[in-house]
Enzyme design. Structure first.
Site, PDB file in Angstrom:
ATOM      1  N   HIS A   1      45.751  34.701  36.922  1.00 55.62           N
ATOM      2  CA  HIS A   1      45.105  35.565  37.919  1.00 55.62           C
ATOM      3  C   HIS A   1      45.137  37.030  37.483  1.00 55.62           C
ATOM      4  O   HIS A   1      44.158  37.750  37.599  1.00 55.62           O
ATOM      5  CB  HIS A   1      45.836  35.484  39.269  1.00 55.62           C
ATOM      6  CG  HIS A   1      45.801  34.139  39.920  1.00 55.62           C
ATOM      7  ND1 HIS A   1      46.918  33.352  40.020  1.00 55.62           N
ATOM      8  CD2 HIS A   1      44.792  33.456  40.522  1.00 55.62           C
ATOM      9  CE1 HIS A   1      46.602  32.232  40.674  1.00 55.62           C
ATOM     10  NE2 HIS A   1      45.320  32.267  40.977  1.00 55.62           N
TER      11      HIS A   1
ATOM     12  N   GLN B   1      38.375  23.121  50.766  1.00 59.92           N
ATOM     13  CA  GLN B   1      38.265  22.587  49.407  1.00 59.92           C
ATOM     14  C   GLN B   1      39.387  21.617  49.052  1.00 59.92           C
ATOM     15  O   GLN B   1      39.483  21.179  47.912  1.00 59.92           O
ATOM     16  CB  GLN B   1      38.167  23.725  48.388  1.00 59.92           C
ATOM     17  CG  GLN B   1      39.438  24.525  48.185  1.00 59.92           C
ATOM     18  CD  GLN B   1      39.170  25.797  47.400  1.00 59.92           C
ATOM     19  OE1 GLN B   1      38.476  26.703  47.870  1.00 59.92           O
ATOM     20  NE2 GLN B   1      39.693  25.882  46.198  1.00 59.92           N
TER      21      GLN B   1
ATOM     22  N   GLY C   1      38.304  32.174  36.249  1.00 59.02           N
ATOM     23  CA  GLY C   1      39.026  31.751  35.051  1.00 59.02           C
ATOM     24  C   GLY C   1      38.411  30.527  34.412  1.00 59.02           C
ATOM     25  O   GLY C   1      37.918  29.630  35.106  1.00 59.02           O
TER      26      GLY C   1
ATOM     27  N   LYS D   1      40.008  28.201  33.074  1.00 64.34           N
ATOM     28  CA  LYS D   1      40.808  27.009  33.346  1.00 64.34           C
ATOM     29  C   LYS D   1      40.087  26.107  34.346  1.00 64.34           C
ATOM     30  O   LYS D   1      40.100  24.895  34.213  1.00 64.34           O
ATOM     31  CB  LYS D   1      42.198  27.376  33.868  1.00 64.34           C
ATOM     32  CG  LYS D   1      43.197  26.268  33.586  1.00 64.34           C
ATOM     33  CD  LYS D   1      44.321  26.240  34.574  1.00 64.34           C
ATOM     34  CE  LYS D   1      43.839  25.715  35.901  1.00 64.34           C
ATOM     35  NZ  LYS D   1      44.802  25.812  36.966  1.00 64.34           N
TER      36      LYS D   1
END
Lengths: 282, 282
Positions: free
Chosen positions: A37, A61, A147, A149
């Site tokens: 982050h 989510q 990100g 990732k």
């Protein structure tokens, strides 16, 4: 550094900043911040006049059996970290502020949401696209940083921004790893010492795949087989999926060509870890 | 009066207007304007500094067997009408400008989209919500005006704006009717003289329903039965649906209470006409 909890106030600030011609950089997060982050925040800061970070654990989510209630939270620590980085505004709304009544509206990005994590987490990316749309309308950023990732998420948001004509530049920032290669993730907190060591095999398997491609292998199945072998022999990880997909369309690739993303999700204990690597095949 | 065809240009103008503190009023249309549209434009003009009208026949909101290709278009006439009203900007993009590549993203408003026209036109309101989101992001209005004739659409957009935190005030403007009661619609062009006369029975049936409620009737079934009788005995119209729903939730109401919407869709020849009326029952 200012903590804003109300949507109305955040919008007012954003409107004022835009009137002044200030560039707003934005990093949406679910908090419990790690080096990954923080790297996004540094990029957002560099590219904007005013840097806004949101912290909101978005119930939409999470699947009904997922870790919404136990997802790690520590606002005090997050605030300290963001203050140290010189963030201008933390947008930190309550669940009631974001969902004051049942949210009947949802944003979906078809096709891109269907494979990889979308297959095993139905509704997840719908929840992500919906909250990100909301946050974009509240924070009104010029730039937002995501990100790598969460590669599928980043690609979905990029497409959504294009399709819905949002005036926002999406930046995908490199995955930050611990020294041993483990990708930074808030969910790493779920790992015990043994699992944390074992989980380094994920990045090893991704590097193995990259090496195979660089050495000429073009058959996805053979690569995935080797990755599985490595992960299962060297760890107790339970593979959720390993896939090789086109880096743009996220469609599975049988015979590798162009730029691909090798992506995986593996359970270590109760932690479901994801990681990926991009490879230009030549 | 300025015609803008490019998204980039429209956004730039909108950004500049917002920087100057100007209020942008917006009326999205599919063109082939009639008195109904013009009344919306007049309201938008009254409530804003700069009035933008978009003309775009959105393929996404037509079913495969619907009238996308034959939908009436006449930009020259529309431009003349809007110029006469003092509209500032007509946003008139091509299909390629709006959908330069397949649009994978869609906006859905659940529940509200499921009944009435949503039941017989699957995907219609998804197409509407998606294009309206796009247009909102391009035109960046403070105020947008929708007609009550498309009541379900207006309620869906209102909820979408709330759920997605758009900073836009939605105004629902009264249905404009010809002297004989027929609601203005671009699709009235499909009617021959006989059908046009017969179609006046729709508003008569709505007024009959209102009268029955005002006189104390609370049973929806009995009201709908009388409406059907009137329509089928006095015209060749083929009823698609007649429903009485809660004015806010659009949920069907068996026993009438509070504010209800009596809505119908009826085919006259190839024209599918819709109309509705709001009634406060007590």
């Amino acid at each position: 550094m200012r903590v804003v909890k109300k949507i109305k106030e955040m919008k007012k600030i954003a409107d004022q900043l835009r009137k002044e011609g200030k560039i707003i950089g934005f990093v949406p997060t679910m908090g419990y911040l790690h080096e990954g982050h923080l790297s996004l925040v540094k990029i957002a800061k560099r590219k904007s006049d005013v840097c806004v970070v949101s912290i909101f654990v978005n119930p939409l989510q999470f699947g009904p059996k997922e870790d919404y209630h136990t997802y790690p939270r520590n606002f005090k620590r997050d605030k300290k970290l963001l203050t140290a980085l010189g963030v201008d505004i933390i947008f930190y709304p309550s669940e009631k502020e974001i969902y004051p009544e049942p949210c009947l509206t949802s944003v979906q990005v078809k096709k891109l949401s269907e494979g990889l994590c979308g297959r095993v987490r139905p509704g997840h990316f719908e929840g992500v696209a919906t909250i990100v749309t909301k946050l974009f309308n509240i924070v009104k950023p010029h730039i937002a940083v995501f990100g790598q990732k969460d590669y599928q998420q980043a690609i979905i948001i990029k497409k959504m921004v294009k399709d819905l004509n949002f005036d926002i530049k999406i930046i995908i920032a490199p995955t930050i790893r611990e020294k041993n290669g483990l990708a930074c993730s808030s969910r790493n907190i779920y790992l015990n010492e043994k699992e944390r060591k074992e989980a380094t095999v994920l990045y090893q398997s991704l590097r193995l795949a990259k090496k195979m491609i660089k050495e000429g292998e073009r058959n996805s199945e053979r690569i995935i087989k080797e990755m599985k072998k490595l992960i299962t022999t060297k760890s107790s990880g339970k593979i959720d999926y390993i896939e090789i997909v086109d880096a743009k369309t996220l469609a599975p690739v049988k015979k590798i060509s162009g730029k691909v993303c090798i992506a995986l999700a593996v359970f270590f204990g109760k932690a479901r870890l994801i990681d990926n690597i991009l490879v230009q095949s030549g």
